[in-house]
Design a protein around this motif. Structure first.
Motif, PDB file in Angstrom:
ATOM      1  N   ILE A 234       6.403   4.310  -6.359  1.00 37.88           N
ATOM      2  CA  ILE A 234       5.470   4.019  -5.270  1.00 37.88           C
ATOM      3  C   ILE A 234       4.763   2.703  -5.580  1.00 37.88           C
ATOM      4  O   ILE A 234       4.131   2.564  -6.618  1.00 37.88           O
ATOM      5  N   GLY A 235       4.919   1.738  -4.692  1.00 35.34           N
ATOM      6  CA  GLY A 235       4.314   0.433  -4.916  1.00 35.34           C
ATOM      7  C   GLY A 235       4.845  -0.259  -6.152  1.00 35.34           C
ATOM      8  O   GLY A 235       4.121  -1.003  -6.814  1.00 35.34           O
ATOM      9  N   GLY A 236       6.111   0.015  -6.477  1.00 35.23           N
ATOM     10  CA  GLY A 236       6.731  -0.613  -7.629  1.00 35.23           C
ATOM     11  C   GLY A 236       6.428   0.046  -8.954  1.00 35.23           C
ATOM     12  O   GLY A 236       6.926  -0.397  -9.990  1.00 35.23           O
ATOM     13  N   GLN A 280       1.244  12.217 -12.122  1.00 39.59           N
ATOM     14  CA  GLN A 280       0.851  11.450 -13.300  1.00 39.59           C
ATOM     15  C   GLN A 280       1.380  10.031 -13.144  1.00 39.59           C
ATOM     16  O   GLN A 280       2.549   9.757 -13.390  1.00 39.59           O
ATOM     17  N   PRO A 281       0.519   9.103 -12.739  1.00 44.69           N
ATOM     18  CA  PRO A 281       0.946   7.708 -12.619  1.00 44.69           C
ATOM     19  C   PRO A 281       1.293   7.135 -13.994  1.00 44.69           C
ATOM     20  O   PRO A 281       0.801   7.623 -15.022  1.00 44.69           O
ATOM     21  N   ALA A 282       2.108   6.109 -14.018  1.00 41.46           N
ATOM     22  CA  ALA A 282       2.514   5.490 -15.286  1.00 41.46           C
ATOM     23  C   ALA A 282       1.301   5.032 -16.080  1.00 41.46           C
ATOM     24  O   ALA A 282       0.413   4.350 -15.553  1.00 41.46           O
ATOM     25  N   MET A 287      -3.398  13.966 -12.653  1.00 36.82           N
ATOM     26  CA  MET A 287      -4.535  14.077 -11.741  1.00 36.82           C
ATOM     27  C   MET A 287      -4.098  14.650 -10.401  1.00 36.82           C
ATOM     28  O   MET A 287      -2.900  14.768 -10.114  1.00 36.82           O
ATOM     29  N   SER A 288      -5.086  14.979  -9.580  1.00 37.16           N
ATOM     30  CA  SER A 288      -4.823  15.440  -8.219  1.00 37.16           C
ATOM     31  C   SER A 288      -4.076  14.346  -7.453  1.00 37.16           C
ATOM     32  O   SER A 288      -4.463  13.173  -7.494  1.00 37.16           O
ATOM     33  N   ALA A 289      -3.020  14.738  -6.759  1.00 31.94           N
ATOM     34  CA  ALA A 289      -2.236  13.754  -6.005  1.00 31.94           C
ATOM     35  C   ALA A 289      -3.070  13.105  -4.910  1.00 31.94           C
ATOM     36  O   ALA A 289      -2.987  11.894  -4.683  1.00 31.94           O
ATOM     37  N   GLN A 296      -5.654   4.239  -4.154  1.00 30.97           N
ATOM     38  CA  GLN A 296      -4.689   3.150  -4.051  1.00 30.97           C
ATOM     39  C   GLN A 296      -5.092   2.173  -2.947  1.00 30.97           C
ATOM     40  O   GLN A 296      -5.367   2.579  -1.815  1.00 30.97           O
ATOM     41  N   ARG A 297      -5.121   0.902  -3.281  1.00 32.72           N
ATOM     42  CA  ARG A 297      -5.429  -0.110  -2.277  1.00 32.72           C
ATOM     43  C   ARG A 297      -4.224  -0.333  -1.386  1.00 32.72           C
ATOM     44  O   ARG A 297      -3.090  -0.410  -1.845  1.00 32.72           O
TER      45      ARG A 297
END
Length: 306
Positions: A234-236, A280-282, A287-289, A296-297
């Protein structure tokens, strides 16, 4: 009987505990200690830990080489029992126990021969799961079968929960077979039907394809959770999807489209959306989705898989 038990992960523990109540387990063979956690602390395998609790001698071996084989042979076992050890048993060790080796495998053989039967069955969308106990031979998971049993798994279970259920049912099945071998009443029959293979999963197996149907996306999510883990881009950036379920009472969305609901992040497939509740973002903690998405901007321009 005098047994040697070979196993490594938690899925082998129910069988070890069950057999230890009825037979003399001369030794447990398991993989060596491995680094775990963020601090990479060397930790015994789950089976090694339980063997220590039960007071059973442990042989730690990365592979069953000449040294490990000699140590097992010196124990003069009647039977070897293997459950997810993580290595191959070759001659002369294969013929060392008086009655050979039996293997508990978490599939209805000849379906899903290989290292990841439960995961591959979930990914394939199988409706039926079970376990088999067979005579170990040189060819992978191809020996004659003593017994099979269909075992129910929890609805919507991911691979870890499915394996837990199969491990408990498989332990009882193995105990019955060992008892039958002891009394001479157990008989194995050749496998019949078309064999399918279940190779070990890779990181690439966890990539979700949003152009597929919800059934296929959800099946893959279940099969690769918790390991190697479901993920998307997502978003690269790579985002690991930890918890998800089928969305209900929502309209279809274009594949990869993302929308925040009250309790879940909705991601479109070619049919209905998947409801993602935890990610879990890189480089970050789980965390809560929905909370992550709100941070996220330009989130309205982002799509899964891009």
């Amino acid at each position: 009987m005098r047994l040697v038990f070979a196993g490594t992960p938690a899925a082998a523990i129910p069988t070890l505990r069950r057999l230890a109540t009825e037979h003399d387990i001369a030794a447990v063979v398991t993989r060596p200690d491995a680094p775990l956690g963020r601090k990479r602390v060397m930790t015994p395998s789950p089976v090694a830990a339980v063997a220590g609790e039960l007071g059973i001698p442990v042989i730690k071996a990365a592979r069953l080489d000449e040294e490990a084989s000699a140590r097992i042979a010196a124990l003069r076992p009647d039977l070897g029992v293997i459950v997810a050890y993580g290595g191959l048993v070759r001659e002369p060790l294969l013929s060392t126990p008086t009655r050979g080796w039996i293997n508990l495998h978490f599939s209805l053989l000849p379906q899903w021969r290989g290292a990841a039967p439960v995961q591959r069955a979930l990914i394939a969308g199988d409706a039926e799961f079970g376990a088999s106990v067979f005579q170990l031979v040189a060819e992978l998971d191809a020996g004659d079968v003593f017994a099979t049993r269909t075992i129910a798994i929890p609805d919507g279970a991911t691979a870890d929960a499915a394996l837990d259920a199969l491990a408990v049912g498989g332990a009882e099945l193995t105990a019955e077979v060992v008892a039958g071998i002891s009394t001479g009443t157990a008989h194995a029959v050749p496998q019949t039907g078309t064999a399918t293979v279940a190779p070990k999963l890779t990181l690439e197996d966890g990539l979700l394809d949003w152009s597929q149907t919800l059934d296929l996306v959800y099946a893959r999510f279940r099969g690769v959770t918790p390991e190697p883990g479901a993920h998307t881009t997502i978003g690269g950036s790579r985002v690991k999807i930890l918890e998800a379920q089928r969305a209900t009472d929502v309209e279809a969305m274009p594949p990869g489209t993302i929308a925040a609901g009250k309790a879940a992040l909705l991601i479109g497939t070619s049919t209905a959306p998947l409801a993602v509740t935890r990610v879990q973002p890189a480089g970050k903690a789980a965390m809560s989705a929905v909370d992550w998405w709100r941070g996220q901007r330009g989130a309205e321009d982002l799509r899964a898989g891009a």
